[in-house]
Motif scaffolding. Sequence first.
Motif, PDB file in Angstrom:
ATOM      1  N   ASP A 210       0.925  -1.133   0.058  1.00 24.07           N
ATOM      2  CA  ASP A 210       0.119  -0.031  -0.220  1.00 24.07           C
ATOM      3  C   ASP A 210       0.807   1.235   0.021  1.00 24.07           C
ATOM      4  OD1 ASP A 210      -2.128   1.637   0.717  1.00 24.07           O
ATOM      5  OD2 ASP A 210      -2.412   1.165   2.603  1.00 24.07           O
ATOM      6  N   ARG A 286     -10.066  -7.154   8.930  1.00 27.65           N
ATOM      7  CA  ARG A 286     -10.728  -6.977   7.592  1.00 27.65           C
ATOM      8  C   ARG A 286      -9.877  -6.828   6.215  1.00 27.65           C
ATOM      9  NH1 ARG A 286      -8.752  -2.306   6.573  1.00 27.65           N
ATOM     10  NH2 ARG A 286      -8.030  -1.084   8.634  1.00 27.65           N
ATOM     11  N   PRO A 290      -6.817   0.169  -0.197  1.00 30.89           N
ATOM     12  CA  PRO A 290      -7.116  -0.506  -1.387  1.00 30.89           C
ATOM     13  C   PRO A 290      -6.554  -1.898  -1.609  1.00 30.89           C
ATOM     14  CG  PRO A 290      -5.351   1.289  -1.711  1.00 30.89           C
ATOM     15  CD  PRO A 290      -5.578   0.992  -0.275  1.00 30.89           C
TER      16      PRO A 290
HETATM   17  N1  GLY Z   1      -4.585   0.332   3.489  1.00 33.43           N
HETATM   18  C1  GLY Z   1      -4.563   0.001   4.773  1.00 33.43           C
HETATM   19  C2  GLY Z   1      -5.656  -0.419   5.401  1.00 33.43           C
HETATM   20  O1  GLY Z   1      -6.827  -0.847   4.814  1.00 33.43           O
HETATM   21  O2  GLY Z   1      -5.810  -0.318   6.558  1.00 33.43           O
END
Ligand code: GLY
Length: 426
Positions: A210, A286, A290
């Motif tokens: 990310d 979760r 993205p």
């Molecule tokens: N992209 C980082 C998160 O979903 O926590």
Amino acid sequence: MAEKVVLVVGGGGREHALCMELSRSKHVTELHCAPGNAGTSSLATNHPISASDIEGLLDLTKNINADLVVVGPEAPLCAALADRLEQMKVPCFGPVSKLANLEGSKLHAKQVMRAANVPTAPFHVLSKGSDIDAALDDFSGHPWVVKRDVLAGGKGVVVTKDRTEAYSFIQSSIEKDGQVLLEDFLPGEEASMLVIMDGSGFVCLPASQDHKRAYDGDKGPNTGGMGAYCPAPVVSDIVHQRTVETIIKPMHDYLLSTGTPYRGVLYVGLMIPDSGRPNVVEFNVRFGDPECQITLPLLKTDLYEVLAAASSDRLAEIDVQFHDMFTATVVLAAEGYPESPVKGRPIQGSLEPIQSDGVSAWVNHAGTGFDEQGQLISTGGRVLSCSASGPTLEASVKLAYELIESIELDGSHYRGDIAFRALSTP
Ligand code: GLY
Ligand code: AMP
């Protein structure tokens, strides 16, 4: 072929990606999303029920007679949505609240890692009366990492070389929350490993990376994520093997030992130093957003089969397979994001998927909706992202940028260097 009704909870880019894959499933005949966004409205029936309205979501589950509820964000999991669905005997992809606390409380996550002997940064817990100066001295010589012990929507962590800033964030967090964590700084490169788990086993999805800072070159404020790509070469075969042996397997064993299976996806935020021995920076309960948008398209196996299996401890029975492809996504953020995003502006240009030389690119909606005239408008900070999948990372990144350049939103911004670490690796 069974006819399955699925409810996806949430309304961001991650939930649009979940709906896209679930709408391709041969099992899913009815797809619902609450609250959803403009993108999910063309794949699913959107319901104007907030992801934090647990009673509303339970009523909806009953009304549509859902066979599976897939929970996108962490807040409803921490608020016991999975526990309540379990009482109703409706399969849920997402862990029960006591396990969701791995994300809800950073101190709890640290204690679990200690108990499971999982590598992570040393830390102090500071509360009223603690010697803050002594703790800061203990981890001096690096930036200081201060973490609030609450769900703070990505705003609860300060990494700073400024002692006064660290001190005052510690003080204000203690005042608000009663306690705060001070962590040792971990050097290295970050990667995200999404691991689908249940009581029977676990499946690691390809690792991704990310880009959390707002601007090119990892400058500017922290955001929810400005883009991502998958697979991330920093997770080499040996790093992957060590991650499974020292982190994923011990975590799975530990979670099983609590007596309640973890049914969902565990997001493992990794820091990989030059030694190639990974540490855990954080757990989320979760799919990442993205990361989800660029990880799910690599799944060859029907997503419904994977999620339904994990929600009922049958994961070990299925052979989960992946495409040998490369994906990337570039987030289009509203003017003012992340501090104070401007909402309600029209989105124009072409949002249609494009194809070129074996590469496909498409739009993942996030903060989008329609105004009274039916015009597509921005409704959030991260408005949408352009994603692509192809035989090389270079080609996927190029087509994702081609698509984003065709979209107009006044004042919007996006990073121009998504995947730079992988693309600059010799
Ligand atoms: N992209 C980082 C998160 O979903 O926590
Ligand atoms: P978290 O919310 O725990 O993921 O922290 C947000 C960001 O802060 C992470 O993505 C890292 O970039 C950084 N961070 C958190 N903990 C550490 C650490 N111990 N060492 C270095 N960077 C960290």
